[in-house]
Design a protein around this motif. Structure first.
Motif, short mmCIF file in Angstrom:
data_model
loop_
_atom_site.label_atom_id
_atom_site.label_comp_id
_atom_site.label_asym_id
_atom_site.label_seq_id
_atom_site.Cartn_x
_atom_site.Cartn_y
_atom_site.Cartn_z
N VAL A 283 -44.36 47.04 73.74
CA VAL A 283 -45.00 45.80 73.29
C VAL A 283 -44.51 44.65 74.17
O VAL A 283 -43.31 44.43 74.30
CB VAL A 283 -44.68 45.50 71.81
CG1 VAL A 283 -45.26 44.16 71.40
CG2 VAL A 283 -45.20 46.62 70.91
N VAL A 284 -45.46 43.96 74.78
CA VAL A 284 -45.14 42.79 75.62
C VAL A 284 -45.85 41.59 75.03
O VAL A 284 -47.08 41.53 75.02
CB VAL A 284 -45.58 43.01 77.08
CG1 VAL A 284 -45.31 41.75 77.91
CG2 VAL A 284 -44.87 44.21 77.69
N GLY A 296 -40.71 50.48 80.98
CA GLY A 296 -40.69 51.85 80.46
C GLY A 296 -41.40 52.00 79.12
O GLY A 296 -42.07 51.10 78.63
N ASP A 297 -41.22 53.16 78.51
CA ASP A 297 -41.84 53.46 77.22
C ASP A 297 -41.03 52.86 76.06
O ASP A 297 -39.81 52.73 76.14
CB ASP A 297 -41.94 54.98 77.02
CG ASP A 297 -42.81 55.65 78.06
OD1 ASP A 297 -43.65 54.95 78.67
OD2 ASP A 297 -42.65 56.87 78.28
N HIS A 298 -41.74 52.51 74.99
CA HIS A 298 -41.12 52.08 73.73
C HIS A 298 -40.17 50.90 73.91
O HIS A 298 -39.09 50.84 73.29
CB HIS A 298 -40.39 53.26 73.08
CG HIS A 298 -41.27 54.46 72.88
ND1 HIS A 298 -42.32 54.48 71.99
CD2 HIS A 298 -41.26 55.68 73.49
CE1 HIS A 298 -42.92 55.65 72.05
NE2 HIS A 298 -42.31 56.39 72.95
N CYS A 299 -40.56 49.95 74.76
CA CYS A 299 -39.79 48.72 74.94
C CYS A 299 -40.42 47.61 74.10
O CYS A 299 -41.58 47.70 73.68
CB CYS A 299 -39.78 48.29 76.42
SG CYS A 299 -38.98 49.45 77.53
N GLY A 315 -37.05 52.15 75.99
CA GLY A 315 -36.38 51.74 74.76
C GLY A 315 -35.62 50.43 74.82
O GLY A 315 -34.80 50.15 73.94
N ILE A 316 -35.87 49.60 75.81
CA ILE A 316 -35.15 48.34 75.96
C ILE A 316 -35.83 47.24 75.14
O ILE A 316 -37.04 47.09 75.15
CB ILE A 316 -35.09 47.91 77.44
CG1 ILE A 316 -34.37 48.97 78.27
CG2 ILE A 316 -34.40 46.56 77.59
CD1 ILE A 316 -32.92 49.18 77.89
N LYS A 317 -35.01 46.45 74.44
CA LYS A 317 -35.51 45.33 73.63
C LYS A 317 -34.96 44.03 74.20
O LYS A 317 -33.74 43.85 74.28
CB LYS A 317 -35.09 45.50 72.17
CG LYS A 317 -35.65 44.43 71.24
CD LYS A 317 -35.27 44.73 69.79
CE LYS A 317 -35.88 43.71 68.84
NZ LYS A 317 -35.53 43.99 67.42
N LEU A 318 -35.85 43.13 74.59
CA LEU A 318 -35.47 41.84 75.14
C LEU A 318 -36.27 40.75 74.44
O LEU A 318 -37.49 40.71 74.55
CB LEU A 318 -35.75 41.79 76.65
CG LEU A 318 -35.01 42.80 77.53
CD1 LEU A 318 -35.57 42.79 78.95
CD2 LEU A 318 -33.52 42.49 77.56
N ILE A 319 -35.60 39.89 73.72
CA ILE A 319 -36.29 38.82 72.99
C ILE A 319 -35.61 37.48 73.28
O ILE A 319 -34.45 37.26 72.91
CB ILE A 319 -36.30 39.10 71.47
CG1 ILE A 319 -37.03 40.42 71.19
CG2 ILE A 319 -36.98 37.95 70.73
CD1 ILE A 319 -37.09 40.78 69.73
N GLN A 334 -32.95 47.19 84.45
CA GLN A 334 -32.40 47.02 83.09
C GLN A 334 -32.44 48.38 82.39
O GLN A 334 -33.50 48.98 82.27
CB GLN A 334 -33.21 46.01 82.29
CG GLN A 334 -33.10 44.59 82.81
CD GLN A 334 -31.80 43.94 82.45
OE1 GLN A 334 -31.35 44.00 81.31
NE2 GLN A 334 -31.14 43.33 83.42
N GLY A 335 -31.31 48.86 81.91
CA GLY A 335 -31.28 50.13 81.20
C GLY A 335 -31.36 51.32 82.13
O GLY A 335 -31.19 51.20 83.35
N ALA A 336 -31.64 52.47 81.57
CA ALA A 336 -31.68 53.71 82.35
C ALA A 336 -32.87 53.69 83.31
O ALA A 336 -33.88 53.05 83.06
CB ALA A 336 -31.79 54.92 81.41
#
Length: 340
Positions: A283-284, A296-299, A315-319, A334-336
Motif C-alpha cells: 500500500v502506497v 517489495g511485497d506487503h509494504c 514487509g517494510i512499514k514507513l509512515i 531499506q530492509g532485506a
C-alpha cells in the motif's frame, strides 16, 4: 520580444533544507511531477517566451543536470547560433561569495551576446509565466530592473539591460554586490526597481516540506491545469518507456503514474515516476516514488519520498507525516534485498 532577451539561470543556490534530495544532484535537477526536473519549468518558460539563448550557471553536483539537459534538443535549443550554454565553475567552493563572481568567470558569454536585455532566474521556482509580458511592462515603465513577485514576495526573477548587468559584474567588488538580489535590496544605489506581480500558480521548492506539499498538490485537477497550460508546454528529456503494467492485484486511486511501471499493489494520492515496481499486497499512500525505485511485497508507505533507484524490501512499514515525510535517499536499500 523574447529574442531581445538573454536567459540566465542561476543554478548555484544550495538549500540545506533540501539536502536529502541534493546529496548527488543540484536542486535544479531534483525530479518533480513524475517526469520532470525543477529546471524544466524555468527553461520551458524561457523557450515559450521566445528566448533563444540560455546560459545555465551551476555550482556543484551538476553531472545529473548535464545529463538531463544534453545539447538542449528537447527545448529546441540545439542551435548553430545562440542555444543552450552550460557554465559550471568547479573552482568555486560550495560557499563561494555569489553568482556575480560565477558570471565573471564566463564574462565572454555576456560580452558576445547581442540581446539588449537579460533575464536572470533561479532554478527551483515552478510556474508557467510569460516573460515577454514582463519585458513589455519593464520597457513601458522605464525601469532599470524589474523584479517578478508573487503575493508581494520576490521570486528571484529579474529583467535588466545586459549593459547594466555587465556594469554590475565589473564593479561587484567596489559595490559589494554578490548577486542581483543584493542590487535590488540596496535602495540607495539610484536604480529604479519595479515589481511585476504574477497571479498564476507558483511553487517555490526550497525545502523537503514544500517539495512534498507542492508535489501532491498537483493531484488536484485545478492546480494541474494552472501549471500545464495549452500552448505553453513544459518540456523535458524524452525517455521512451513501455506502457505501465497493472496486474489483477493493482488498485489505483487519484494518482499520477508514469510509463514503464509494474503495479501490483494499491496506490492512493501518490506520484509514481517512470519504471517503478510496486509489489503485491503493498500500500502506497500520499507518497512520491521516483524513477526506477522498487517497493517489495506487503509494504506500507505513507507520507514517504523514495528517491531514484532506491529499493525497499518485503514487509517494510514507513509512515511519516505531511510536515515531516520520510525520505529514502537515492540508491539506498531499506530492509532485506528483494527477490529477483
Amino acid at each position: 520580444m523574447g529574442k531581445l532577451m538573454l536567459g540566465v539561470i542561476d543554478a548555484t543556490t544550495y538549500k540545506s533544507e533540501m539536502s536529502d534530495l541534493t546529496l548527488q544532484r543540484s536542486i535544479a535537477a531534483v525530479p518533480f511531477a513524475g517526469r520532470y526536473r525543477l529546471i524544466d519549468f524555468v527553461l520551458s518558460n524561457m523557450v515559450n517566451s521566445g528566448i533563444e539563448s540560455v546560459a545555465i550557471f551551476p555550482k556543484y553536483q551538476y553531472r545529473s543536470l548535464m545529463d538531463h539537459l544534453g545539447s538542449g534538443k528537447n527545448w529546441d535549443l540545439n542551435r548553430k547560433r545562440d542555444g543552450l550554454f552550460f557554465f559550471p565553475s568547479p573552482d568555486l567552493p560550495i560557499s563561494h561569495i555569489g553568482s556575480f563572481q560565477h558570471f565573471q568567470q564566463h564574462i565572454d558569454y555576456f560580452l558576445r551576446s547581442t540581446q539588449k536585455y537579460a533575464l536572470i532566474c533561479n532554478s527551483y521556482t515552478v510556474c508557467n509565466i510569460d516573460y515577454e509580458e514582463v519585458l513589455r511592462r519593464h520597457i513601458t515603465n522605464g525601469c532599470d530592473i524589474t523584479r517578478v513577485c508573487y503575493r508581494g514576495k520576490s521570486l528571484d526573477m529579474f529583467i535588466l539591460e545586459t549593459s547594466l548587468l555587465l556594469d554590475l559584474i565589473a564593479n561587484q567588488q567596489r559595490n559589494q554586490y554578490r548577486s542581483i538580489v543584493d542590487v535590488v535590496s540596496d535602495e540607495g544605489n539610484g536604480l529604479t526597481v519595479c515589481d511585476y506581480e504574477y497571479d498564476g500558480y507558483v511553487a517555490v521548492i526550497d525545502s523537503i516540506e514544500r517539495y512534498f506539499h507542492h508535489s501532491l498538490e498537483l493531484l488536484q485537477p485545478d492546480v494541474w491545469k494552472q501549471l500545464f497550460l495549452k500552448g505553453r508546454p513544459i518540456y523535458t528529456k524524452v525517455k521512451d518507456e513501455p506502457p505501465t503494467k497493472y496486474t489483477s492485484y493493482a488498485c489505483v486511486h487519484n494518482a499520477m503514474v508514469a510509463n514503464g511501471c509494474i503495479i501490483e499493489g494499491e496506490i492512493e494520492n501518490s506520484i509514481i515516476s517512470r519504471a517503478v515496481k510496486i509489489g503485491k499486497g503493498t500500500v502506497v499512500r500520499s507518497s512520491i516514488i521516483m524513477q526506477k525505485s522498487q517497493i517489495g511485497d506487503h509494504c506500507h508507505l505513507e507520507y514517504v519520498i523514495v528517491d531514484k533507484d532506491a529499493r525497499i524490501g518485503d514487509g517494510i512499514k514507513l509512515i511519516g507525516t505531511p510536515n515531516q515525510p520520510i525520505v529514502i535517499r537515492k540508491g539506498t536499500i531499506q530492509g532485506a534485498l528483494m527477490k529477483s
